[in-house]
Enzyme design. Structure first.
Site, PDB file in Angstrom:
ATOM      1  CG  ASN A  62       0.332  48.385  11.039  1.00 20.72           C
ATOM      2  OD1 ASN A  62       0.280  49.313  11.823  1.00 20.72           O
ATOM      3  ND2 ASN A  62      -0.731  47.966  10.385  1.00 20.72           N
ATOM      4  CD  GLU A  64      -1.728  48.204   5.998  1.00 15.84           C
ATOM      5  OE1 GLU A  64      -2.405  48.890   5.208  1.00 15.84           O
ATOM      6  OE2 GLU A  64      -2.217  47.486   6.887  1.00 15.84           O
ATOM      7  CB  ALA A  66       0.596  49.992  -3.508  1.00 15.78           C
ATOM      8  CE1 TYR A  68      -3.064  46.447  -0.998  1.00 12.67           C
ATOM      9  CE2 TYR A  68      -4.494  44.545  -0.662  1.00 12.67           C
ATOM     10  CZ  TYR A  68      -4.326  45.887  -0.964  1.00 12.67           C
ATOM     11  OH  TYR A  68      -5.416  46.667  -1.244  1.00 12.67           O
ATOM     12  CB  CYS A  73       3.702  42.774  11.746  1.00 14.96           C
ATOM     13  SG  CYS A  73       2.599  41.632  10.920  1.00 14.96           S
ATOM     14  CD  GLU A  75       3.145  42.439  16.223  1.00 15.91           C
ATOM     15  OE1 GLU A  75       3.116  43.176  15.213  1.00 15.91           O
ATOM     16  OE2 GLU A  75       2.195  41.728  16.561  1.00 15.91           O
ATOM     17  CB  CYS A 112       0.580  37.677  12.624  1.00 12.54           C
ATOM     18  SG  CYS A 112       2.252  37.987  12.015  1.00 12.54           S
ATOM     19  CB  CYS A 115       5.076  38.802  14.803  1.00 15.26           C
ATOM     20  SG  CYS A 115       4.940  40.069  13.512  1.00 15.26           S
TER      21      CYS A 115
END
Ligand code: THU
Length: 157
Positions: A62, A64, A66, A68, A73, A75, A112, A115
């Site tokens: 994953n 990430e 700032a 968000y 992900c 996957e 999730c 995905c």
């Protein structure tokens, strides 16, 4: 009116030793990939490993941000890379592992919803099921043979 039922099926393994060596390697690759995740905000690292029909293993984690929602992900990073580099190969299997260092978790994780939808698309494209192995950094493993078992009512155009 009619009430309907749909069944899903999943297999559980008490440990990685119950699997054949190819799937063990795939799971280990996803666990290793989780260590390199860029997850400074959630601190929850996820690793993914995709096994292609040419026997290549693509790993990812994953990423990430700032801002968000711009993160992605593990996957999807793995699946999109696999599809962009090897569009003609089939995706045989996907392994994922969750890792919330420094408190390493043995709890397995499942993909999730977003995905799952992406996996469903690739299954439709290749007309072949994808085996999905869900793990933590060790311990129990869950496997489904095909995304219908995780997303019984996918969105389709
Ligand atoms: N995450 C994944 O990489 N895969 C999933 O299936 C669920 C969640 C990531 C997104 C985010 O970086 C972190 O885990 C916490 O939600």
């Amino acid at each position: 009116m009619e009430i309907n039922k749909k069944e899903i099926q999943y297999t559980t393994y008490q440990s990685i030793d119950e699997l054949d060596i190819n799937m063990q390697a795939l799971i280990e690759a996803s666990r290793q990939a989780s260590e390199q995740a860029y997850a400074p905000y959630s601190k929850f690292k996820v690793g993914a490993a995709v096994l292609l029909s040419n026997d290549k293993i693509i790993t990812a984690n994953n990423q990430e941000n700032a801002s968000y929602p711009e993160g992605l992900c593990a996957e999807r990073v793995a699946l999109f890379y696999a599809s962009s580099q090897y569009p003609k190969e089939k995706i045989r299997a996907l392994a994922i592992a969750g890792n919330s260092n420094p408190h390493t978790t043995d709890n397995l994780i499942t993909p999730c919803g977003g995905c799952r939808q992406v996996l469903a698309e690739y299954e439709s494209k290749q007309q072949e099921k994808i085996k999905i192995f869900m793990t933590g950094m060790k311990g129990k493993i869950m496997m489904v043979d095909g995304i219908d078992n995780l997303l019984p009512f996918r969105f389709e155009l």
